[in-house]
Scaffold this motif. Structure first.
Motif, short mmCIF file in Angstrom:
data_model
loop_
_atom_site.label_atom_id
_atom_site.label_comp_id
_atom_site.label_asym_id
_atom_site.label_seq_id
_atom_site.Cartn_x
_atom_site.Cartn_y
_atom_site.Cartn_z
N PHE A 73 0.48 -2.00 11.85
CA PHE A 73 0.60 -3.08 10.88
C PHE A 73 1.85 -3.91 11.18
N ASP A 74 1.76 -5.20 10.88
CA ASP A 74 2.87 -6.13 11.16
C ASP A 74 4.09 -5.85 10.30
N THR A 75 3.88 -5.52 9.04
CA THR A 75 4.97 -5.43 8.08
C THR A 75 5.40 -3.99 7.88
N THR A 76 6.65 -3.80 7.50
CA THR A 76 7.13 -2.47 7.15
C THR A 76 6.92 -2.16 5.67
N GLU A 77 6.58 -3.20 4.89
CA GLU A 77 6.29 -2.98 3.47
C GLU A 77 4.90 -2.38 3.33
N ARG A 78 4.84 -1.20 2.72
CA ARG A 78 3.57 -0.47 2.59
C ARG A 78 2.89 -0.33 3.95
N ARG A 92 0.94 0.99 6.92
CA ARG A 92 -0.14 1.97 7.00
C ARG A 92 -0.53 2.26 8.45
N SER A 93 0.41 2.10 9.37
CA SER A 93 0.14 2.36 10.78
C SER A 93 -0.28 3.82 10.98
N ASN A 94 -1.27 4.05 11.85
CA ASN A 94 -1.82 5.40 12.03
C ASN A 94 -2.43 5.53 13.41
N GLY A 122 7.49 6.76 10.22
CA GLY A 122 7.94 5.76 9.27
C GLY A 122 6.85 5.12 8.46
N SER A 123 5.59 5.45 8.75
CA SER A 123 4.46 4.85 8.03
C SER A 123 4.19 5.60 6.73
N ALA A 124 3.68 4.87 5.72
CA ALA A 124 3.32 5.48 4.44
C ALA A 124 1.84 5.86 4.40
#
Length: 311
Positions: A158-163, A165-167, A199-201
């Motif tokens: 995902f582009d953003t670090t806010e929320r 969801r990279s997996n 670091g992903s949520a």
């Protein structure tokens, strides 16, 4: 609101030899809205590809850019303008006795284009890149049945670090294709085992995703069908990571004469949401009914359809 799309373009095919073909297309279109001026824009589909059949080896390589107005998901049933940049390559090599080896990869860049619309301000949290690699074996069994087994490695960033969801994950895959007398079955399934990137949520996901369709031909005119699917969909609302969109439907296709055909369907399903805390405490049940009437008028086609979904 009322929306309409007008498009025109060009498709071309060019042989590059006895076994290799180049194909390209450019199809710009204008998406208009009566009230929602922020959603009016020029979209389009542009792409090119090479397609080869070299005896025991089949090759396909494509690149495309698609700006399209698509329904976001069952969470938000409105069309949004989406950009998809995609590159893919696939190779299939025949070994012996009908057994073949397949391998391929795909890169996808997904961006949402309606960020100026205040009702869709959180769409930029879903901009992402996807990398997919797959390989396996395909082999015939008996009576028109063909099976494919293999594995798929996927990585979503995902582009953003806010929320965020990279997996990533490695998933076994199963493909089934059966063509019999009056019967057709197709299925593509994967056992997903997805873990968050550092670091992903993202909440770990383990489930079967994919789709199947069983169609029966009765007397050459009636075609009842049973179909189902389960997809992992990234959620738009801020408290949810994703949801499972699971549906099962019945359809019926029939001819109404030399130029007309009709399809009716009824579908039931559930959307099960998972929060960033890993809790699944929301489930939306839905039922959809609808139909589509198609007229073939020489080189033209007229399609009329209607559907209704209750949640």
């Amino acid at each position: 609101d009322f929306t309409a799309t007008l498009g025109a373009g060009l498709r071309t095919y060019c042989p590059l030899g006895a076994e290799l073909t180049f194909a390209g297309y450019a199809l710009p279109e204008y998406v208009g809205w009566q009230e929602l001026a922020d959603r009016r824009r020029i979209n389009g589909r542009y792409g090119a590809g090479l397609f080869g059949n070299f005896g025991r080896t089949g090759l396909e390589a494509t690149a495309a850019r698609t700006d399209d107005s698509l329904f976001f998901s069952r969470e938000l049933e409105v069309p949004v303008n989406t950009r998809l940049d995609r590159g893919a390559a696939q190779l299939e090599f025949e070994l012996f006795g009908g057994l073949s080896l397949f391998a391929g990869g795909e890169l996808r860049r997904i961006r949402y284009l309606d960020k100026d619309d205040p009702t869709l301000a959180t769409l930029d949290l879903l901009d992402r890149d996807e990398e997919i690699l797959r390989a396996g074996l395909r082999f015939p069994l008996f009576g028109g049945l063909e099976i494919g087994v293999g594995a798929e490695d996927s990585r979503v960033t995902f582009d953003t670090t806010e929320r965020d969801r990279s997996n990533h994950g490695l998933s076994p895959i199963l493909q089934v294709d059966f063509k019999g007398s009056g019967l057709r079955l197709t299925s593509n399934l994967a056992w997903r085992d997805l873990e968050p990137e550092p670091g992903s949520a993202f909440v770990p996901y383990r489930n079967v995703t994919g789709d199947f369709r069983l169609e029966v031909r009765i007397g050459g005119q009636l075609r009842p069908e049973l179909y189902g699917r389960r997809n992992l969909v990234y959620a738009l609302e801020q408290q949810w990571v994703y949801f499972d969109d699971t549906g099962l439907g019945l359809g019926l296709r029939t001819s109404l004469g030399p130029i007309a055909s009709l399809r009716l369907f009824v579908e039931e399903g559930t959307n099960e949401f998972t929060s960033f805390a890993g809790v699944s405490d929301r489930q939306d049940d839905y039922r959809a009914i609808g139909g589509q009437l198609r007229f073939a008028l020489g080189r033209f086609a007229l399609i009329l359809g209607a559907s209704s979904t209750t949640y």
